[in-house]
Design a protein around this motif. Structure first.
Motif, short mmCIF file in Angstrom:
data_model
loop_
_atom_site.label_atom_id
_atom_site.label_comp_id
_atom_site.label_asym_id
_atom_site.label_seq_id
_atom_site.Cartn_x
_atom_site.Cartn_y
_atom_site.Cartn_z
N ARG A 125 0.82 -1.21 0.00
CA ARG A 125 0.00 0.00 0.00
C ARG A 125 0.85 1.26 0.00
NH1 ARG A 125 -4.42 -1.83 4.63
NH2 ARG A 125 -5.71 -3.15 3.27
N ARG A 126 1.95 1.24 0.76
CA ARG A 126 2.81 2.42 0.82
C ARG A 126 3.49 2.67 -0.54
NH1 ARG A 126 0.25 1.99 4.81
NH2 ARG A 126 -1.11 2.99 3.26
N MET A 127 3.83 1.58 -1.24
CA MET A 127 4.39 1.74 -2.59
C MET A 127 3.40 2.46 -3.50
SD MET A 127 4.14 0.39 -5.95
CE MET A 127 3.61 -1.32 -5.87
N ARG A 128 2.14 2.07 -3.42
CA ARG A 128 1.11 2.74 -4.22
C ARG A 128 1.00 4.21 -3.83
NH1 ARG A 128 -3.77 -0.83 -5.96
NH2 ARG A 128 -2.81 -2.84 -6.39
N ILE A 176 4.12 6.09 -5.28
CA ILE A 176 4.06 6.30 -6.72
C ILE A 176 3.00 7.35 -7.07
CG2 ILE A 176 3.46 5.24 -8.94
CD1 ILE A 176 6.17 4.38 -8.07
N ARG A 177 1.84 7.25 -6.44
CA ARG A 177 0.79 8.24 -6.72
C ARG A 177 1.25 9.64 -6.33
NH1 ARG A 177 -4.02 6.32 -8.32
NH2 ARG A 177 -4.52 4.11 -7.99
N GLY A 178 2.00 9.76 -5.24
CA GLY A 178 2.52 11.05 -4.85
C GLY A 178 3.54 11.58 -5.84
N LEU A 179 4.43 10.70 -6.33
CA LEU A 179 5.42 11.12 -7.32
C LEU A 179 4.76 11.60 -8.61
CD1 LEU A 179 8.12 8.30 -6.92
CD2 LEU A 179 8.23 10.64 -6.04
N LEU A 180 3.61 11.02 -8.94
CA LEU A 180 2.89 11.40 -10.15
C LEU A 180 1.91 12.56 -9.91
CD1 LEU A 180 2.05 7.82 -11.48
CD2 LEU A 180 3.67 9.43 -12.50
N GLY A 181 1.65 12.87 -8.65
CA GLY A 181 0.62 13.83 -8.32
C GLY A 181 1.10 15.28 -8.31
N PRO A 182 0.17 16.22 -8.11
CA PRO A 182 0.50 17.65 -8.09
C PRO A 182 1.08 18.08 -6.74
CG PRO A 182 -1.86 17.35 -7.76
CD PRO A 182 -1.30 15.98 -8.01
N VAL A 183 2.26 17.54 -6.44
CA VAL A 183 2.94 17.82 -5.18
C VAL A 183 4.08 18.79 -5.48
CG1 VAL A 183 4.21 16.82 -3.24
CG2 VAL A 183 2.35 15.53 -4.33
N GLY A 184 4.13 19.91 -4.73
CA GLY A 184 5.12 20.95 -5.02
C GLY A 184 6.54 20.45 -4.99
N ARG A 185 6.94 19.88 -3.87
CA ARG A 185 8.26 19.26 -3.75
C ARG A 185 8.06 17.87 -3.20
NH1 ARG A 185 13.39 20.01 -4.40
NH2 ARG A 185 14.92 19.02 -3.05
N LYS A 186 8.56 16.88 -3.92
CA LYS A 186 8.20 15.49 -3.61
C LYS A 186 9.15 14.90 -2.57
CE LYS A 186 5.74 15.38 -7.88
NZ LYS A 186 5.53 14.93 -9.24
N ASN A 187 9.11 15.54 -1.38
CA ASN A 187 9.87 15.02 -0.25
C ASN A 187 8.93 14.27 0.68
OD1 ASN A 187 8.46 16.99 1.25
ND2 ASN A 187 10.09 18.49 0.93
N GLY A 188 9.49 13.75 1.79
CA GLY A 188 8.71 12.89 2.66
C GLY A 188 7.44 13.51 3.20
N ARG A 218 5.59 6.28 7.63
CA ARG A 218 5.30 5.05 6.88
C ARG A 218 6.00 5.03 5.53
NH1 ARG A 218 -1.19 4.60 7.54
NH2 ARG A 218 -0.97 6.87 7.70
N LEU A 219 6.10 6.20 4.87
CA LEU A 219 6.81 6.25 3.59
C LEU A 219 8.32 6.12 3.79
CD1 LEU A 219 4.82 9.03 1.68
CD2 LEU A 219 4.50 6.54 1.65
N LEU A 226 11.70 3.70 -7.67
CA LEU A 226 10.28 4.08 -7.68
C LEU A 226 10.05 5.29 -8.58
CD1 LEU A 226 9.57 3.57 -3.87
CD2 LEU A 226 8.57 2.23 -5.74
N ALA A 227 10.97 6.26 -8.55
CA ALA A 227 10.83 7.43 -9.42
C ALA A 227 10.97 7.03 -10.88
CB ALA A 227 11.87 8.49 -9.05
N MET A 228 11.87 6.09 -11.19
CA MET A 228 12.01 5.59 -12.55
C MET A 228 10.74 4.89 -13.01
SD MET A 228 15.94 4.15 -12.27
CE MET A 228 15.64 2.90 -13.51
#
Length: 413
Positions: A32-35, A38-50, A64-65, A356-358
Motif C-alpha cells: 500500500r505504501r508503494m502505491r 508512486i501516486r505522490g510522485l505522479l501527483g500535483p505535489v510541489g516538492r516530492k519530499n517525505g 510510513r513512507l 520508484l521514481a524511474m
C-alpha cells in the motif's frame, strides 16, 4: 473541462502497473505504501519530499513512507526487473537504443552514501554531490530510464566502516562509472528489452573495454570520444578529420530537438571490417564519425561506431542523436517524478527511491506513447529519406535499402 475517459484510462493503467509489481512486496503494508509513494510522485505535489508526499497520501507524518524506503523488506533490483519488462512490452522495438550517462544530485554533509566533492555534469562544476549512473531505453515510441547504480568514490569504498554506516553492501567494491555502465549493459542484454544499439558520451565512449564488450555481444554502437582518441592506423581522430576534403562534410539531421531538426555537418569514414566472433566472415564495420556545428565550425564532436555491414551513415547519425533522449529523461524524471527530491542518506533508501521514481517516469512515458499512437493513427506517414550516400577519395559507398529499418543482426530477445 476534465476528460473523464482520459482519467479512467490513466487510473486503469496505473492500477495495472501496481498489479504487475505488487508481488515484490510480500506484506500488505509496504504494498500500500508503494502505491501511495508512486501516486505522490505522479501527483500535483510541489516538492516530492517525505512530508509533502505523506500529506498527499493522507498520512499524518512521513514515517510510513520513510519505512518503505529504509526498513521494509523488498528488493529494488527485482522491481527494476519488472520495470524493464514493462518498458520492453510497452515501448520496445527491435531497433531499440540503450543510452548510458550519469547525473548529479546535490547534497549537503558527508554522511549520505557516495557523497563527496566531485565533478557534476548536471551542475557543470565540482560540487558536494552524489553521482548516479543510469541506462535509458529509447525507441520511436518513447524513452524511459531502465537501470541505475550509485557511484561510490574510493573515499567511500576504502572506508568499510563508513560504508556500513550508510548500509552499503560489503560486496560493493570500487567501480568506475564505465564499469557500472558495463554491468547495466549486460543486465539489459539479459532482460526482455530488444536492443540493437548503445550510445553514450565520451566519458564512456573512450573506454576500450566497453567498446570491446559491446562488439563481443554483437551490439552496434555509436559512442562519442574525445578529440585525442586514437584510431588504429590513422592516429588521433581530430587529425584524421582535419584532412577530410570539403565534400566529405554533408548536412544531416540527427533527430528533432526542442527547436526542430538538429542539423550539423557530418563526415564518416569506414575504418575496418570486423569478422564475426564465431566465424571468419566479415559481418560488421568499424567507423569514425565527426559532427561539426554549422554556425561554429570550430566546434567538432567525434565518434567511434560499430555496425552491421550495410548500415548507412544516416542510420549512424540518427543513433548518435538518440543520446539526447537520456538528458530529456533526466529532466522529466526530476521535474515530474521527484527523481532528485529524496531525503534519504542510506544506500538502500537511495536505490529504492530512484527505482520508484524511474517506475513513475516509465508510466508517464507509456501514457505519452499511447496518446501519441492514438493521434498518429489518423496521420499520413512521412516519406523516408534517400538511402544513398557518396564518399570521395578513400571513402566508400554505403547503402541500405531502408535506412529506417534496423540492421538484421540487431540484438533481440
Amino acid at each position: 473541462m476534465i476528460d473523464e475517459r482520459a482519467v479512467e484510462i490513466w487510473n486503469d493503467e496505473l492500477e495495472e502497473l501496481f498489479l504487475r509489481t505488487g508481488h515484490r512486496f510480500r506484506r500488505v503494508e509496504p504494498r500500500r505504501r508503494m502505491r501511495d509513494y508512486i501516486r505522490g510522485l505522479l501527483g500535483p505535489v510541489g516538492r516530492k519530499n517525505g512530508w509533502q508526499l505523506a500529506e498527499y497520501a493522507g498520512h499524518r507524518t512521513p514515517d510510513r513512507l520513510q519505512r518503505l524506503l529504509n526498513g521494509a523488506r523488498w528488493d529494488a533490483d527485482e522491481l527494476r526487473d519488472d520495470l524493464q519488462h514493462y518498458v520492453a512490452e510497452r515501448l520496445g522495438e527491435p531497433d531499440g537504443t540503450l543510452i548510458l550517462d550519469d547525473t548529479g544530485f546535490l547534497k549537503k554533509g558527508t554522511t549520505s552514501a557516495g557523497v563527496q566533492r566531485q565533478y557534476s555534469g548536471t551542475a557543470g562544476r565540482t560540487e558536494n554531490c552524489q553521482i548516479g549512473v543510469f541506462a535509458a531505453y529509447a525507441t520511436t515510441r518513447g524513452r524511459a530510464l531502465v537501470d541505475r547504480e550509485l557511484y561510490l568514490p574510493k573515499s567511500w569504498t576504502d572506508d568499510r566502516d563508513r560504508c556500513r554506516a550508510a548500509h552499503i553492501p560489503d560486496e560493493r567494491a570500487f567501480a568506475t562509472k564505465p564499469d557500472l555502465a558495463k554491468a547495466m549493459v549486460l543486465r539489459a542484454i539479459a532482460s526482455p528489452l530488444p536492443i540493437a544499439w548503445v550510445t553514450a558520451d565520451s566519458a564512456y565512449g573512450q573506454e576500450c573495454r566497453l567498446r570491446r564488450m559491446l562488439e563481443e555481444t554483437g551490439l552496434g554502437y555509436v559512442l562519442a570520444v574525445p578529440k585525442s582518441q586514437q584510431v588504429p592506423r590513422f592516429g588521433r581522430i581530430d587529425h584524421l578529420f582535419s584532412q577530410a576534403p570539403n565534400e566529405a562534410w554533408e548536412r544531416r539531421s540527427c533527430g528533432d530537438g526542442a527547436k526542430g531538426p538538429r542539423v550539423y555537418h557530418w563526415a564518416a569514414l569506414q575504418i575496418a571490417s570486423i569478422e564475426d566472433f564465431d566465424t571468419e566472415m566479415p559481418t560488421h564495420q568499424r567507423w569514425a564519425l565527426a559532427r561539426r556545428s554549422i554556425n561554429k565550425p570550430e566546434e567538432i564532436a567525434y565518434y567511434l561506431a560499430y555496425a552491421p555491414l550495410g548500415t548507412t551513415v544516416e542510420h549512424l547519425v540518427r543513433v548518435a542523436g538518440v543520446r539526447w533522449a537520456i538528458e530529456e529523461a533526466f529532466q522529466a524524471a526530476k521535474n515530474e517524478c521527484g527523481l532528485d527530491q529524496y531525503e534519504v542518506r542510506r544506500y538502500t533508501g537511495w536505490m529504492r527511491h530512484i527505482t520508484l521514481a524511474m517506475l513513475a517516469h516509465a508510466f508517464l512515458a507509456v501514457m505519452a506513447a499511447d496518446a501519441a499512437a492514438k493521434g498518429a493513427a489518423e496521420t499520413v506517414p512521412a516519406s523516408r529519406p534517400s538511402p544513398w550516400q557518396k564518399f570521395g577519395g578513400s571513402w566508400q559507398l554505403a547503402t541500405h535499402p531502408s535506412p529506417l529499418t534496423s540492421p538484421s543482426s540487431a540484438h533481440a530477445h
